[in-house]
Design a protein around this motif. Structure first.
Motif, PDB file in Angstrom:
ATOM      1  N   LEU A  95      -6.146  -2.836  -6.602  1.00  0.00           N
ATOM      2  CA  LEU A  95      -7.248  -3.793  -6.418  1.00  0.00           C
ATOM      3  C   LEU A  95      -8.368  -2.880  -6.262  1.00  0.00           C
ATOM      4  O   LEU A  95      -9.621  -3.304  -6.916  1.00  0.00           O
ATOM      5  CB  LEU A  95      -7.177  -4.884  -5.229  1.00  0.00           C
ATOM      6  N   GLU A  96      -8.187  -1.849  -5.449  1.00  0.00           N
ATOM      7  CA  GLU A  96      -9.510  -1.117  -4.907  1.00  0.00           C
ATOM      8  C   GLU A  96      -9.850  -0.211  -5.980  1.00  0.00           C
ATOM      9  O   GLU A  96     -11.070  -0.025  -6.292  1.00  0.00           O
ATOM     10  CB  GLU A  96      -9.231  -0.417  -3.918  1.00  0.00           C
ATOM     11  N   ARG A  97      -8.985   0.198  -6.748  1.00  0.00           N
ATOM     12  CA  ARG A  97      -9.395   1.106  -8.192  1.00  0.00           C
ATOM     13  C   ARG A  97     -10.230   0.123  -8.992  1.00  0.00           C
ATOM     14  O   ARG A  97     -10.837   0.595  -9.616  1.00  0.00           O
ATOM     15  CB  ARG A  97      -8.078   1.804  -8.646  1.00  0.00           C
ATOM     16  N   GLU A  98      -9.483  -1.099  -9.347  1.00  0.00           N
ATOM     17  CA  GLU A  98     -10.212  -1.928 -10.206  1.00  0.00           C
ATOM     18  C   GLU A  98     -11.631  -2.238 -10.001  1.00  0.00           C
ATOM     19  O   GLU A  98     -12.372  -2.561 -10.614  1.00  0.00           O
ATOM     20  CB  GLU A  98      -9.301  -3.305 -10.506  1.00  0.00           C
ATOM     21  N   ALA A  99     -11.943  -2.340  -8.727  1.00  0.00           N
ATOM     22  CA  ALA A  99     -13.157  -2.866  -7.985  1.00  0.00           C
ATOM     23  C   ALA A  99     -14.106  -1.578  -7.806  1.00  0.00           C
ATOM     24  O   ALA A  99     -15.179  -1.564  -7.690  1.00  0.00           O
ATOM     25  CB  ALA A  99     -13.200  -3.317  -6.902  1.00  0.00           C
ATOM     26  N   GLY A 100     -13.595  -0.530  -8.294  1.00  0.00           N
ATOM     27  CA  GLY A 100     -14.491   0.958  -7.939  1.00  0.00           C
ATOM     28  C   GLY A 100     -15.694   1.134  -8.632  1.00  0.00           C
ATOM     29  O   GLY A 100     -16.442   1.739  -8.191  1.00  0.00           O
ATOM     30  N   GLY A 660     -19.055 -11.382  -4.609  1.00  0.00           N
ATOM     31  CA  GLY A 660     -18.474 -11.311  -5.978  1.00  0.00           C
ATOM     32  C   GLY A 660     -17.242 -10.510  -6.355  1.00  0.00           C
ATOM     33  O   GLY A 660     -16.373 -10.699  -6.893  1.00  0.00           O
ATOM     34  N   SER A 661     -17.266  -9.294  -5.352  1.00  0.00           N
ATOM     35  CA  SER A 661     -16.139  -8.269  -5.515  1.00  0.00           C
ATOM     36  C   SER A 661     -14.807  -8.773  -5.017  1.00  0.00           C
ATOM     37  O   SER A 661     -13.794  -8.347  -5.176  1.00  0.00           O
ATOM     38  CB  SER A 661     -16.628  -7.190  -4.772  1.00  0.00           C
ATOM     39  N   LEU A 662     -14.743 -10.198  -4.088  1.00  0.00           N
ATOM     40  CA  LEU A 662     -13.566 -10.488  -3.583  1.00  0.00           C
ATOM     41  C   LEU A 662     -12.941 -11.621  -4.605  1.00  0.00           C
ATOM     42  O   LEU A 662     -12.961 -12.648  -4.307  1.00  0.00           O
ATOM     43  CB  LEU A 662     -14.196 -11.412  -2.369  1.00  0.00           C
ATOM     44  N   THR A 663     -12.576 -10.840  -5.653  1.00  0.00           N
ATOM     45  CA  THR A 663     -11.846 -11.518  -6.743  1.00  0.00           C
ATOM     46  C   THR A 663     -10.600 -12.334  -6.548  1.00  0.00           C
ATOM     47  O   THR A 663     -10.312 -12.951  -7.276  1.00  0.00           O
ATOM     48  CB  THR A 663     -11.721 -10.551  -8.039  1.00  0.00           C
ATOM     49  N   CYS A 664     -10.079 -12.051  -5.510  1.00  0.00           N
ATOM     50  CA  CYS A 664      -8.745 -12.684  -4.994  1.00  0.00           C
ATOM     51  C   CYS A 664      -9.138 -14.172  -4.192  1.00  0.00           C
ATOM     52  O   CYS A 664      -8.274 -14.798  -3.832  1.00  0.00           O
ATOM     53  CB  CYS A 664      -7.731 -11.789  -4.180  1.00  0.00           C
ATOM     54  N   LEU A 665     -10.335 -14.308  -3.693  1.00  0.00           N
ATOM     55  CA  LEU A 665     -10.468 -15.196  -2.823  1.00  0.00           C
ATOM     56  C   LEU A 665     -10.386 -16.678  -3.494  1.00  0.00           C
ATOM     57  O   LEU A 665     -10.719 -17.119  -4.672  1.00  0.00           O
ATOM     58  CB  LEU A 665     -12.198 -15.297  -2.507  1.00  0.00           C
TER      59      LEU A 665
END
Length: 900
Positions: A95-100, A660-665
Motif C-alpha cells: 500500500l505504501e508503494r502504491e501511495a508513493g 485523500g491518501s487514506l484510500t482504505c478508509l
C-alpha cells in the motif's frame, strides 16, 4: 491455566484467514520480487500450516486432559500470530508503494521505513517464522496427534431476525414466591435483605427481571433500582450507581464516598424502595456493612434483593429470607429446549429428532442457559448425525473447572463455524456486564481482520452484521433490557437500545476460556503475564493514567489492541487524563497495533508524529477530546486505516490536507466536531461507507461535487454550508438519488442567510435523496418554499422529518402524504402565518402513522385550519403526543385531534 483451553478451535478459525492472506496478490508478488516464488519458502510455509491444521481437532480435545498438548497449542498460536503479522506487513508495504507518488509530509518521511531495507528484513523474518513453525509442527508426532478425528461443521446459520427474548418456562411458582417475600413485612428493621441463591446458568437474573417488572412490585415501591455487581464490589461505584438509578437525574459527580452516602441517605429517607443487586460475590462483611449504611434510612418495607451463586454471600448480607432457585423439571426443560431447537413449522424434523433431543436435554441437567444455548445451536440442523455427535460428545463428561464452564457452552463454541469462533472469542476483551453496541463491535471485528472477505456485492459490514445476528440467534449474545448493566464499551454517547447487547457471565467465562493468554485485562491483577504473547489489551480508564501504569507493557511488543473502557455512566463525567509520556514513549513501541483508542482522554492536544509508524493500524478512535487542536500530517501515512472516529473533538477545526491518501478508509465519524472545511481530495476515498459530515467551504461551493464520487456512503450524512453552493449543477452532481444506502440525511444552510433565496430552492431541488431514506433534517434553508419532492408519498420509508430555522418559508410542504412518518418536528418558521390543507396533502389519508408532532418558535403563526374532520377523523389516528411551544400568535382554529 484453564483460560488457555480450547485454543485449537480458535486457531482453526485463524488459519482459514491466514491461508487467504498467503494467496493474496501482495504476498505472491513479494516472494516473486525476492526470486523466492511459491516453489520454496511460501510453499513450505503453507505446508507447515496445513499440517498443523490437520491435527487441530484431535489437539483440541486432548488438551483438556493433556498439559503437553495445551502447551503445544500455545506455541503454535504464537507462531501463527507472528506469521500473520508479517503477511500484514507485506500488504502494508505494498500500500505504501502504491501511495508513493502522492505528496508526503516531512514528518511522514522521517518516521517511515526505508522500503528496500524493510523488504529485506521481512524476508529474513519470514524464514525465522518458518523455522519456528516447522519445529512446532514436528512435535505433533511426539504428541501422537492424529488427523481428521471429527468432521468439522462449517455450516453457518442463514440470516435471520433476532431471537425474541420470551417464553420463560417453569418459573411461575418461583416468581410468585419471590414476590411474596418482597411484599411481606419481615424483620424489625425498615430495610431488609432477600436473596436468591443458585448455580450459574440456572436463571437467577431472568427471574429477578420478571419480579422487578411485575405490576404488583412496581405499585408497592416508591423507588426501584437495578445494579449489576459481579465480582468487583467497589462501594463508591456501587453507591454512585444506586444513587443515579434511584434519582434518575444528574447529581454532582464525586468520588468521595462520604458525600455519595450522604446524598443517598437524604434521597432515600422516608421512602420505600426496592434495590436489586444482581450477581453479588462479596463475602467481606465489613464491606457489606459499610455499603449498607445509607439504605437503612428507607421507609419500613424497603428491600434489598440480592442474587448470588454463593450461600455465604446471603449470610454476609444478613438476608432475612433466602430463596434457593432450583433447576428446571423435565417437562419445563424440554419446553425451553424445543422452543429454541425446532422451527415451529418443521414437524417432520421434530418427530425424527425428539428421541436424541431428550438425551441432550437430560445432559443439560435442567439449566436454562445450557438448554437455550444448545437448542439455539441445533436450530438449523435437521440432520440426525449432527444431533448424535453432540449427544455423544466426550465434552459432556469433563469435570467442572474452577470457572464451572458448562459442557453445553463448550459444545456450542466447538461447533460454531470458524468465522463465528473468532468473532465470539474477540469479545473476551470486554469485561463482564459490558454492553456491546453492534455497529461499533463490527468495526472492531473488521479492524482485527476477523471477517472473511465477502463474495459478490456484500460488504464487510454486512458480513459482520450477519455474524452478530448469528451469535444472538445462538444465544451467545442477548439484547440488553432496561434493567441490565452499568458497564459500556461504547466510546460514544448512549446508543440506540435496539442495537445494544451483552453476554451472560458464564458465556463471558467461556470466551476467556477459549482465548488464553493472547487476551489481557490490565485490571485483572495478573500483570506479570503481559508478554510478547499478549496481543489484545483492554483496561478501565482512571482519572489520571500515568506512565507507571503501562510499564508492564514493556514486553508486549506484539500488541494488536489498545482499548480503554469507561465503567458505568457516572465516570463518563470525570476528567480522564493521559500523560504525554504514555503517548510519546509507549506508542512508538507498539508498531503492530490494529486498534488504538484514546477516546475520552480530554487533555490530549497533539499526537506524536510517530503515530505514522503504526503501519498495521486499522481503527483509530480519538472521540470526546476537548483539547485536540490538530492531527499530525503523519496520520495520512496510515494507509491501512479503515475507521477514524473524531466525534465531539471540540477544538478540532480542520483535517490533514492529504486525507485523500487514506484510500482504505471506510468510516469517518466527525459528528459534533466544528470543522470549517473538508480537505481537498475527499473524492479519492472510494471505499468510504460512513461520512457523517461534509462541510462545503466558503467561496468554494464547487467542492460539494466531491460527494458525487463517493457512491458507497451508508448510514448518516450531513451536508453543511449549502449557502456556499452557487450552482444547482454542483448540487446535481452530488447524486443523492443514487445513494440508496443512506438512512439519515441532514441538509444545512448557514444561519441568518438573507440572500439567494431562489438559488436555495434550485439547490434543494437537486438534492433529492433516494426513496429509501428514513430520516430527513433540513436546517436554515433560505428559500420561500420547498421543493416538490419533499412530502411525496413515494418516500415510503421516511419515518422522521425535522425542519428547523427555515425563516423565509411562508408555507409548509405536504408532509401528510408520507405514509410511514412517525415523528415530525417543525421549529422557527418565522414566515408561516397559517397551516392549512397544503400541510395535509391530497388524495391520501394524511399522517396515518404519525405518533409525535411538535411545533415550536413559530412567532407569526396565527391559525391552524381544521382538516381532521374533513377526512372523516382519520388524520392523526395514531398520534400519541402533540407539543406546541413558543407560538405566541396562535389563538383558536386548532383542529380536533384525539391523542391515543
Amino acid at each position: 491455566m484453564e483460560a488457555a483451553l480450547v485454543g485449537g478451535a480458535f486457531l482453526s478459525a485463524f488459519l482459514q484467514v491466514l491461508f487467504d492472506r498467503m494467496a493474496s496478490r501482495e504476498v505472491v508478488d513479494f516472494f516473486r520480487s525476492r526470486k523466492l516464488g511459491k516453489g520454496r519458502l511460501l510453499q513450505k510455509l503453507e505446508a507447515a500450516l496445513r499440517s498443523a491444521n490437520a491435527v487441530l481437532d484431535d489437539a483440541e480435545e486432548k488438551q483438556m486432559t493433556n498439559d503437553s498438548v495445551r502447551k503445544w497449542l500455545d506455541e503454535l498460536k504464537d507462531a501463527v500470530y507472528d506469521a500473520d503479522d508479517l503477511f500484514d506487513q507485506i500488504a502494508a508495504e505494498d500500500l505504501e508503494r502504491e501511495a508513493g507518488s502522492e505528496p508526503r509530509a516531512l514528518a511522514c518521511k522521517v518516521w517511515s521505513f526505508a522500503a528496500d531495507a524493510c523488504r529485506s528484513k521481512l524476508g529474513d523474518e519470514l524464514e525465522r517464522v518458518l523455522e519456528r513453525l516447522e519445529r512446532v509442527v514436528e512435535q505433533r508426532h511426539v504428541l501422537r496427534l492424529r488427523e481428521g478425528i471429527h468432521e468439522r461443521t462449517a455450516r453457518a446459520l442463514q440470516t435471520t431476525s433476532l431471537v425474541e427474548e420470551s417464553g420463560v418456562f417453569g418459573r411461575e411458582k418461583d416468581r410468585e414466591a419471590v414476590i411474596e417475600l418482597l411484599l411481606s413485612d419481615q424483620g424489625e428493621k425498615n430495610t431488609s435483605v432477600v436473596a436468591i441463591v443458585g448455580m450459574g446458568g440456572v436463571g437467577k437474573t431472568t427471574l429477578s427481571q420478571l419480579v422487578f417488572n411485575d405490576g404488583a412490585v412496581k405499585g408497592s415501591f416508591e423507588l426501584r433500582a437495578w445494579v449489576s455487581v459481579s465480582d468487583q464490589f467497589d462501594i463508591c461505584k456501587l453507591t454512585a450507581t444506586a444513587l443515579e438509578e434511584f434519582s434518575s437525574s444528574s447529581k454532582k459527580e464525586t468520588e468521595n464516598l462520604n458525600q455519595l452516602q450522604l446524598q443517598l441517605k437524604d434521597f432515600l429517607t422516608g421512602k420505600k424502595f426496592l434495590l436489586v443487586l444482581d450477581d453479588v460475590w462479596n463475602e467481606d462483611s465489613n464491606l457489606w456493612d459499610a455499603f449498607l449504611v445509607p439504605f437503612t434510612y428507607g421507609a419500613r418495607g424497603s428491600k434489598i434483593f440480592v442474587t448470588t451463586r454463593n450461600e455465604g454471600v446471603a449470610s454476609v448480607a444478613r438476608a432475612v429470607s433466602t430463596y434457593p432457585l432450583q433447576k428446571l423439571q423435565d417437562e419445563e426443560s424440554w419446553g425451553l429446549f424445543a422452543k429454541h431447537a425446532f422451527d415451529q413449522h418443521n414437524f417432520e424434523a421434530r418427530t425424527r429428532l425428539e428421541d436424541i433431543g431428550q438425551i441432550i436435554v437430560n445432559r443439560c441437567d435442567g439449566l436454562p442457559l445450557a438448554l437455550k444455548t444448545i437448542g439455539s445451536l441445533l436450530r438449523c440442523e435437521s440432520g440426525i448425525r449432527k444431533w448424535e455427535i453432540i449427544a455423544e460428545s466426550d465434552i459432556w463428561d469433563l469435570p467442572p473447572g474452577k470457572n464451572k464452564i458448562l459442557p453445553a457452552l463448550l459444545l456450542s463454541y466447538h461447533y460454531l463455524p470458524p468465522q463465528l469462533k473468532r468473532c465470539f472469542a474477540y469479545c473476551t476483551i470486554f469485561p463482564k456486564d459490558c454492553i456491546y453496541e453492534k455497529d461499533q463491535l463490527i468495526l472492531l471485528w473488521i479492524a482485527e481482520g476477523l471477517l472473511k472477505q465477502p463474495n459478490g456485492n456484500r460488504t464487510l459490514e454486512e458480513v459482520g452484521d450477519q455474524c452478530f445476528c448469528d451469535l444472538v440467534s445462538r444465544s451467545l449474545l442477548h439484547r440488553v433490557s432496561d434493567v441490565e448493566s452499568s458497564f459500556s464499551m461504547h466510546d460514544l454517547e448512549a446508543s440506540d437500545v435496539e442495537s445494544s447487547f451483552s453476554m451472560h457471565d458464564l458465556v463471558n467465562d467461556l470466551a476467556r476460556y477459549v482465548t488464553g493468554r493472547s487476551f489481557f485485562s490490565l485490571d485483572g491483577g495478573n500483570a506479570h503475564h503481559v508478554s510478547s504473547s499478549t496481543r489484545h489489551l483492554s483496561f478501565v480508564r482512571t482519572p489520571n493514567d500515568v506512565a507507571s501504569r503501562f510499564r508492564v507493557l514493556a514486553g508486549a511488543m506484539n500488541l494488536r489492541t489498545f482499548l480503554p473502557l469507561n465503567v458505568g455512566r457516572v465516570e463518563l463525567y470525570l476528567l480522564n487524563l493521559l500523560t504525554d509520556e504514555v503517548l510519546h514513549v509507549l506508542l512508538p513501541t507498539l508498531r503492530r497495533l490494529r486498534v488504538l483508542s484514546l477516546s475520552h482522554y480530554w487533555k490530549i492536544s497533539t499526537l506524536p508524529s510517530s503515530i505514522g509508524c503504526l503501519k498495521h493500524l486499522r481503527y483509530l478512535n480519538l472521540s470526546y477530546n476537548r483539547s485536540l487542536l490538530r492531527l499530525p500530517d503523519s496520520v495520512t501515512a496510515l494507509y491501512n486505516l479503515q475507521t477514524l472516529i473524531l466525534a465531539c473533538c471540540q477544538s478540532l477545526v480542520e483535517l490533514p490536507s492529504n486525507m485523500g491518501s487514506l484510500t482504505c478508509l471506510r468510516h469517518l465519524d466527525i459528528r459534533w466536531t466544528p470543522l470549517k472545511r473538508m480537505p481537498l481530495g475527499m473524492n479519492r476515498l472510494k471505499n468510504l461507507r460512513t461520512l457523517t459530515n461534509f462541510v462545503v467551504p466558503e467561496n468554494d461551493g464547487t467542492r460539494v461535487r466531491e460527494l458525487g464520487e463517493l457512491g458507497n456512503l451508508m448510514g448518516t450524512l450531513s451536508i453543511q454550508g449549502l449557502q456556499n453552493v452557487d450552482s444547482y449543477q454542483d448540487a446535481e452532481i452530488v447524486n443523492l438519488q443514487g445513494k440508496r444506502y443512506l438512512k439519515k440525511l441532514a441538509l444545512k444552510w448557514g444561519f441568518d442567510d438573507n440572500i439567494m433565496r431562489q438559488n436555495s430552492l434550485n439547490v434543494l431541488d437537486k438534492l433529492q435523496p433516494h426513496l429509501d431514506l428514513r430520516e430527513l433534517i433540513i436546517t436554515s434553508y433560505s428559500g420561500r418554499s420547498f421543493s416538490d419532492w419533499l412530502g411525496q408519498g413515494s418516500f415510503s420509508n421516511m419515518s422522521v422529518v425535522r425542519l428547523e430555522s427555515c425563516k423565509h418559508c411562508v408555507s409548509l410542504p405536504p408532509l401528510g402524504q408520507l405514509p410511514s412518518l412517525e415523528r415530525l418536528i417543525i421549529e422557527a418558521f418565522d414566515g408561516v402565518t397559517s397551516v392549512g390543507a397544503e400541510f395535509n396533502g391530497s388524495n391520501c389519508t394524511p399522517f396515518q402513522s404519525l405518533k409525535y408532532l411538535k411545533f415550536a418558535k413559530m412567532c407569526s403563526w396565527k391559525e391552524w385550519a381544521s382538516f381532521a374532520i374533513e377526512t372523516g377523523g382519520l388524520a392523526f389516528a395514531h398520534l400519541q403526543e402533540l407539543c406546541i411551544r413558543n407560538c405566541p400568535e396562535l389563538s383558536g382554529g386548532l383542529p380536533t385531534i384525539s391523542l391515543l
